[in-house]
Write a protein that holds these residues in place. Sequence first.
Motif, PDB file in Angstrom:
ATOM      1  N   GLN A 127     -63.408 -95.069 -30.593  1.00  0.00           N
ATOM      2  CA  GLN A 127     -62.108 -94.456 -30.373  1.00  0.00           C
ATOM      3  C   GLN A 127     -61.337 -95.202 -29.285  1.00  0.00           C
ATOM      4  O   GLN A 127     -61.914 -95.895 -28.457  1.00  0.00           O
ATOM      5  CB  GLN A 127     -62.249 -92.972 -30.036  1.00  0.00           C
ATOM      6  CG  GLN A 127     -63.082 -92.655 -28.821  1.00  0.00           C
ATOM      7  CD  GLN A 127     -63.135 -91.162 -28.531  1.00  0.00           C
ATOM      8  OE1 GLN A 127     -62.495 -90.357 -29.194  1.00  0.00           O
ATOM      9  NE2 GLN A 127     -63.878 -90.780 -27.520  1.00  0.00           N
ATOM     10  N   GLY A 128     -60.018 -95.005 -29.345  1.00  0.00           N
ATOM     11  CA  GLY A 128     -59.148 -95.670 -28.372  1.00  0.00           C
ATOM     12  C   GLY A 128     -58.785 -94.738 -27.227  1.00  0.00           C
ATOM     13  O   GLY A 128     -59.033 -93.528 -27.281  1.00  0.00           O
ATOM     14  N   THR A 129     -58.216 -95.321 -26.171  1.00  0.00           N
ATOM     15  CA  THR A 129     -57.725 -94.529 -25.038  1.00  0.00           C
ATOM     16  C   THR A 129     -56.317 -94.993 -24.692  1.00  0.00           C
ATOM     17  O   THR A 129     -56.048 -96.204 -24.700  1.00  0.00           O
ATOM     18  CB  THR A 129     -58.616 -94.751 -23.787  1.00  0.00           C
ATOM     19  OG1 THR A 129     -59.962 -94.417 -24.109  1.00  0.00           O
ATOM     20  CG2 THR A 129     -58.162 -93.885 -22.612  1.00  0.00           C
ATOM     21  N   ALA A 130     -55.436 -94.027 -24.431  1.00  0.00           N
ATOM     22  CA  ALA A 130     -54.103 -94.353 -23.891  1.00  0.00           C
ATOM     23  C   ALA A 130     -54.029 -93.685 -22.532  1.00  0.00           C
ATOM     24  O   ALA A 130     -54.013 -92.456 -22.436  1.00  0.00           O
ATOM     25  CB  ALA A 130     -53.013 -93.830 -24.816  1.00  0.00           C
ATOM     26  N   CYS A 131     -54.026 -94.509 -21.498  1.00  0.00           N
ATOM     27  CA  CYS A 131     -54.142 -93.978 -20.141  1.00  0.00           C
ATOM     28  C   CYS A 131     -52.935 -94.439 -19.312  1.00  0.00           C
ATOM     29  O   CYS A 131     -52.670 -95.633 -19.222  1.00  0.00           O
ATOM     30  CB  CYS A 131     -55.445 -94.509 -19.540  1.00  0.00           C
ATOM     31  SG  CYS A 131     -55.814 -93.871 -17.919  1.00  0.00           S
ATOM     32  N   ALA A 132     -52.221 -93.470 -18.745  1.00  0.00           N
ATOM     33  CA  ALA A 132     -51.128 -93.831 -17.832  1.00  0.00           C
ATOM     34  C   ALA A 132     -51.694 -93.857 -16.422  1.00  0.00           C
ATOM     35  O   ALA A 132     -52.437 -92.952 -16.030  1.00  0.00           O
ATOM     36  CB  ALA A 132     -50.001 -92.809 -17.927  1.00  0.00           C
ATOM     37  N   LEU A 133     -51.365 -94.903 -15.693  1.00  0.00           N
ATOM     38  CA  LEU A 133     -51.734 -94.980 -14.270  1.00  0.00           C
ATOM     39  C   LEU A 133     -50.417 -94.973 -13.494  1.00  0.00           C
ATOM     40  O   LEU A 133     -49.536 -95.795 -13.755  1.00  0.00           O
ATOM     41  CB  LEU A 133     -52.535 -96.259 -14.017  1.00  0.00           C
ATOM     42  CG  LEU A 133     -52.921 -96.567 -12.572  1.00  0.00           C
ATOM     43  CD1 LEU A 133     -53.704 -95.422 -11.920  1.00  0.00           C
ATOM     44  CD2 LEU A 133     -53.758 -97.849 -12.507  1.00  0.00           C
ATOM     45  N   VAL A 180     -53.190 -90.130 -16.306  1.00  0.00           N
ATOM     46  CA  VAL A 180     -52.914 -89.114 -17.339  1.00  0.00           C
ATOM     47  C   VAL A 180     -53.454 -89.730 -18.619  1.00  0.00           C
ATOM     48  O   VAL A 180     -53.056 -90.848 -18.976  1.00  0.00           O
ATOM     49  CB  VAL A 180     -51.401 -88.856 -17.466  1.00  0.00           C
ATOM     50  CG1 VAL A 180     -51.132 -87.781 -18.510  1.00  0.00           C
ATOM     51  CG2 VAL A 180     -50.812 -88.453 -16.123  1.00  0.00           C
ATOM     52  N   THR A 181     -54.359 -89.033 -19.304  1.00  0.00           N
ATOM     53  CA  THR A 181     -55.105 -89.776 -20.327  1.00  0.00           C
ATOM     54  C   THR A 181     -55.425 -88.992 -21.594  1.00  0.00           C
ATOM     55  O   THR A 181     -55.544 -87.768 -21.559  1.00  0.00           O
ATOM     56  CB  THR A 181     -56.413 -90.313 -19.691  1.00  0.00           C
ATOM     57  OG1 THR A 181     -57.070 -91.169 -20.609  1.00  0.00           O
ATOM     58  CG2 THR A 181     -57.348 -89.176 -19.308  1.00  0.00           C
ATOM     59  N   SER A 182     -55.530 -89.743 -22.664  1.00  0.00           N
ATOM     60  CA  SER A 182     -55.928 -89.142 -23.927  1.00  0.00           C
ATOM     61  C   SER A 182     -56.708 -90.165 -24.743  1.00  0.00           C
ATOM     62  O   SER A 182     -56.407 -91.364 -24.704  1.00  0.00           O
ATOM     63  CB  SER A 182     -54.687 -88.722 -24.705  1.00  0.00           C
ATOM     64  OG  SER A 182     -55.086 -88.134 -25.921  1.00  0.00           O
TER      65      SER A 182
END
Length: 446
Positions: free
Chosen positions: A280-286, A331-333
């Motif tokens: 699976q992938g991750t989209a993470c805002a830093l 902030v992550t999903s």
Amino acid sequence: MGMKIIIIGSGVAGLTAGYRLCKSNEIIIFEKDAEIGGMAASYCQECAGKRYFIEKYYHHIFRSDSELLDLIRELGLEDQMLWLKGKNAYFVEGKSYPMNTPIEILRFDPLSFTDLVKLGMLVLRIKLIRDTTSYDNIKAKDWILETAGKSVYENFFAPLLKSKFGDNAENVSAAWLIGRVKIRSDRGKDGEKLGYLRGGFNSLIEALAREITAQGGKILQNKAVEEIVIKDNAVQGVVSDGEFIPCDAVISTVEPRVLDILTKGKLGALHETLRSIHYQGTACALIGLKKRLMEDGNYWLNIKADVPFGAVIEHTNFMPFEDYGEHLLYVTSYFQNENDTLWVKKEEEVLDTYLKGLERMFPDFERTDINWAKIFRRMDTAPVYEQGYLQKVLPFAPGPSGLYLAGMFSSTNYPERSMNGSVKAGLEAANFFMKKDKKCEVCWLD
Ligand SMILES: Cc1cc2nc3c(=O)[nH]c(=O)nc-3n(C[C@H](O)[C@H](O)[C@H](O)COP(=O)(O)OP(=O)(O)OC[C@H]3O[C@@H](n4cnc5c(N)ncnc54)[C@H](O)[C@@H]3O)c2cc1C
């Protein structure tokens, strides 16, 4: 010098294997990305004239991560190791519930007293399980429903599973859940302490790279391997940028589906398994902030709410703000495939949807509080530990002579991947190489 070994991937597994083997062998590491470190790579940011490193994706470690801690000691980084409390909470229907101690968990309103007792019994039961093998073929959902009931599943576990595995949440094995709860429930009455390297895990990555290059090893960035050439069931070399580079052995740390492409069907029976392991992938805002977001001091906030992310992690509610000079927030999903909007949409659009979600959850949050924001996302961030996954765990030596595998797909990363699991995998692949190779066994010094 012993043998010429090509390592594909400069993540924790590849660098650890390279570090173990570099004293007696010629090591060349190929990394397709611009930076080294893989999932544990860092971003370098400047604040008020001071440069610091921060992981692109949130990282901490546990006291049980023995091999990683040994490696940190061996590399002389022990002085940087900190053990700190990271406060956890669960955001449900607009309210944040602290979840650090048994007393706090007993105050979790969304569950009735009876449900809380059932939850407590489930955790106790999990703590007594020594071997998770027999739980690999059971779905976590079915097991929770059977042992703790519908309400505990729906009001406690389902949102957590959803945020961790998205559309695949219902397929995840009970073995994964048990492994995860075991690690996280070992908190004592004051809550758990988590480990972090002052200066970031970048120090670990850099130290490993330094040791390898000091022994004459090479780390080639922006250099993808396109093929692992196997002839007569023996590794001949790799192809990169269309050029054939001969070698005696290859250690591959890449995602199984990529390995399948690189080996061009030469792994025989393993081909189907490689195809069937889903990552699976991750989209993470830093985000660098002027103001603290979670005033209650939470480090980790799990979320059951209508927002496009599953967790908010305030790094500077864990590590001291002074180390950075600004507040740092993730902030992550996770997402399941390349059609997901988190992968398809432009980075600024993903960031905007995340910020809108933050505005809904934290009415005091304003975009003018933001110093800078980045979206880090990639497709290959974790295997999905579906029911029956254990049968798919890849061997360290898959057959062709001179080919070794180490990474998030290895047994050392089951039933949850971690840096420790990848350190162990890297060491194990190095051991396999040394054991199988008489010439190298002789020159092994450690
Ligand atoms: C969001 C997130 C949070 C995490 N949090 C934690 C945590 O708190 N604690 C913890 O211990 N672990 C955590 N992890 C897990 C940890 O980061 C990984 O388990 C570990 O770093 C994996 O290392 P690896 O070397 O096995 O794989 P990777 O890091 O995936 O390394 C593989 C490398 O191969 C490269 N590559 C791929 N294809 C090619 C090619 N064809 N040619 C050349 N190179 C190629 C990739 O670019 C990558 O650099 C987290 C991971 C993520 C994504």
